[in-house]
Design a protein around this motif. Sequence first.
Motif, PDB file in Angstrom:
ATOM      1  N   GLU A 120       3.521 -14.388  -7.608  1.00 50.35           N
ATOM      2  CA  GLU A 120       2.144 -13.702  -7.955  1.00 50.35           C
ATOM      3  C   GLU A 120       2.543 -12.405  -7.059  1.00 50.35           C
ATOM      4  N   GLN A 121       3.679 -12.065  -6.161  1.00 51.45           N
ATOM      5  CA  GLN A 121       3.607 -11.124  -5.317  1.00 51.45           C
ATOM      6  C   GLN A 121       5.090 -10.219  -6.036  1.00 51.45           C
ATOM      7  N   ILE A 122       5.608 -10.733  -7.286  1.00 45.73           N
ATOM      8  CA  ILE A 122       6.590 -10.131  -7.742  1.00 45.73           C
ATOM      9  C   ILE A 122       5.625  -8.947  -8.607  1.00 45.73           C
ATOM     10  N   ILE A 123       6.417  -7.937  -9.058  1.00 44.31           N
ATOM     11  CA  ILE A 123       5.167  -6.294 -10.022  1.00 44.31           C
ATOM     12  C   ILE A 123       6.757  -6.491 -10.876  1.00 44.31           C
ATOM     13  N   ASP A 124       6.119  -6.163 -12.341  1.00 50.08           N
ATOM     14  CA  ASP A 124       6.692  -5.970 -13.588  1.00 50.08           C
ATOM     15  C   ASP A 124       7.969  -6.966 -13.362  1.00 50.08           C
ATOM     16  N   GLY A 125       8.018  -7.731 -12.351  1.00 52.32           N
ATOM     17  CA  GLY A 125       9.567  -8.519 -12.737  1.00 52.32           C
ATOM     18  C   GLY A 125      10.921  -8.279 -11.914  1.00 52.32           C
ATOM     19  N   GLN A 126      10.353  -7.256 -11.251  1.00 47.87           N
ATOM     20  CA  GLN A 126      11.575  -6.521 -10.286  1.00 47.87           C
ATOM     21  C   GLN A 126      11.604  -5.948  -8.969  1.00 47.87           C
ATOM     22  N   TRP A 127      10.058  -5.609  -8.691  1.00 46.74           N
ATOM     23  CA  TRP A 127       8.770  -5.854  -6.902  1.00 46.74           C
ATOM     24  C   TRP A 127       8.422  -5.882  -6.524  1.00 46.74           C
ATOM     25  N   VAL A 128       8.914  -5.863  -5.827  1.00 45.39           N
ATOM     26  CA  VAL A 128       7.629  -6.469  -4.044  1.00 45.39           C
ATOM     27  C   VAL A 128       7.086  -5.625  -3.494  1.00 45.39           C
ATOM     28  N   PRO A 129       5.905  -5.458  -3.409  1.00 42.70           N
ATOM     29  CA  PRO A 129       5.334  -3.846  -1.814  1.00 42.70           C
ATOM     30  C   PRO A 129       5.184  -4.509  -0.518  1.00 42.70           C
ATOM     31  N   ILE A 130       6.119  -3.152   0.154  1.00 48.32           N
ATOM     32  CA  ILE A 130       5.863  -4.010   1.294  1.00 48.32           C
ATOM     33  C   ILE A 130       5.590  -2.627   2.369  1.00 48.32           C
ATOM     34  N   GLY A 131       5.204  -3.166   3.812  1.00 45.79           N
ATOM     35  CA  GLY A 131       4.083  -2.330   4.166  1.00 45.79           C
ATOM     36  C   GLY A 131       2.893  -2.211   4.479  1.00 45.79           C
ATOM     37  N   PRO A 132       2.083  -1.685   6.122  1.00 46.09           N
ATOM     38  CA  PRO A 132       0.551  -2.264   5.738  1.00 46.09           C
ATOM     39  C   PRO A 132      -0.335  -2.381   4.648  1.00 46.09           C
ATOM     40  N   GLN A 133      -1.165  -3.431   4.146  1.00 43.64           N
ATOM     41  CA  GLN A 133      -2.074  -3.005   3.055  1.00 43.64           C
ATOM     42  C   GLN A 133      -3.246  -2.149   3.723  1.00 43.64           C
ATOM     43  N   SER A 134      -2.829  -1.363   3.104  1.00 43.52           N
ATOM     44  CA  SER A 134      -4.436  -0.350   3.728  1.00 43.52           C
ATOM     45  C   SER A 134      -5.020  -0.139   2.237  1.00 43.52           C
ATOM     46  N   PRO A 135      -6.270   0.003   1.811  1.00 45.36           N
ATOM     47  CA  PRO A 135      -6.883   0.786   0.410  1.00 45.36           C
ATOM     48  C   PRO A 135      -5.960   1.453  -0.320  1.00 45.36           C
TER      49      PRO A 135
END
Length: 408
Positions: free
Chosen positions: A51-66
């Motif tokens: 559920e953390q993999i974006i479009d089958g090729q990415w993961v988001p990194i860094g602080p979570q801000s709005p």
Amino acid sequence: MKNFTSTTSLLSGLFFTLFGCSSTDNLPNEELSLVPITERVNIQTEIAKPEQIIDGQWVPIGPQSPNSIQYDYTTLYNNKPSYKFELDENDNTIPGYNEGTTKGRAELSYCYATSTDFEGKAENTLANAQKILSVYHYGKGIIPPNSTSEHSFSVYFPKNMNTDVNTIFAQIHGMPDRTLVQNPDGDIYKMTDLEFLQLLETTIFKSNIGYEKVMETDKNGNPKYDANGNIRYKAGEANGWLVEQGGYPPLECGISKGYLYIKCNSDRKWLTNLDDRTNANVERTEVMVPVSSEYKTSTVAYKTPFSSFPRNCWVTFNLKITWSRYGGEIESITQGKIDWEISYKKDKALIIDHIINNENIYIGRNDENGYYFKFGIYRTNSDTTPLTYNLANYVERIASTNFKSPQK
């Protein structure tokens, strides 16, 4: 404007699909025009869940801000939502390179590992990699050292974007090996994973510097515990150990001092010296004139006033890199090459600009694990200027290599 050459014809045939300014036709509805991406992954210490993999090729990194990373249905690429990156004035939450400075980050990483990458390996492999900060060394998206790699991505800068921002919007980063150490006697060598884990029993590393591992106690001398029931430790006095920490990214595309720029960095030292801050100043350094120290080279390969760069349309970057070859412990180096085109539409006409023409350059790091791509916002030098832009259309191909991963 220059024409395509043979060095980039392969890129054009593989990747090049160009779209003009975005359309807002057929949006799903107003509520879904921007959809936040809320997951975050620490690629050094965590495996990515499905559920953390974006479009089958990415993961988001860094602080979570709005709203820092969102699907954007109002700025489409190839009739699909692009990725919108946004940082506000208060979103610099990471300490900077220099004392007292800050950074802000909202990025997607093309490199990450999943549970599948650890199947069939020894039972403690993942747990050890988490302690060594090397989980991503086992995953996808690794650009091997001693290779030639090809990359394509597209960027959309809004017309009203501030020209005084200080951001990196795309970079290829190194993958340092923390088991490469220097002991208190000054000897540099590579430890086994087990040896490094034993060192961690007595040493806490902050950045590249080792400190005595001291148990935290209350006023009665009793150990303090964390929420999981583990004894808490803190860093004591520096103990003379150093660890490989990495350094400046070998390739960065950014905006600084009013310029859109491309910078290539090289470090042939086996164990990086973080006190060596060799880094070409975008404003003062001439294009393709390297700034060098004994081991490091930094070159502004391209720059142009950001005020004149195309806005409100997709600009596609096509690049080909032959990475410099490094000699490991003997710290030798050979030059690499870089070739780069940008393409966009202006008044329905296709514009192709060959901005770097297969130039010899020093680019890379003296690491055995290679490199990886990420894009988004990496705001540096305590700049807090609000900014937003969109990225899409990343494709990567390893054209040639003689590399064999030590992990596979």
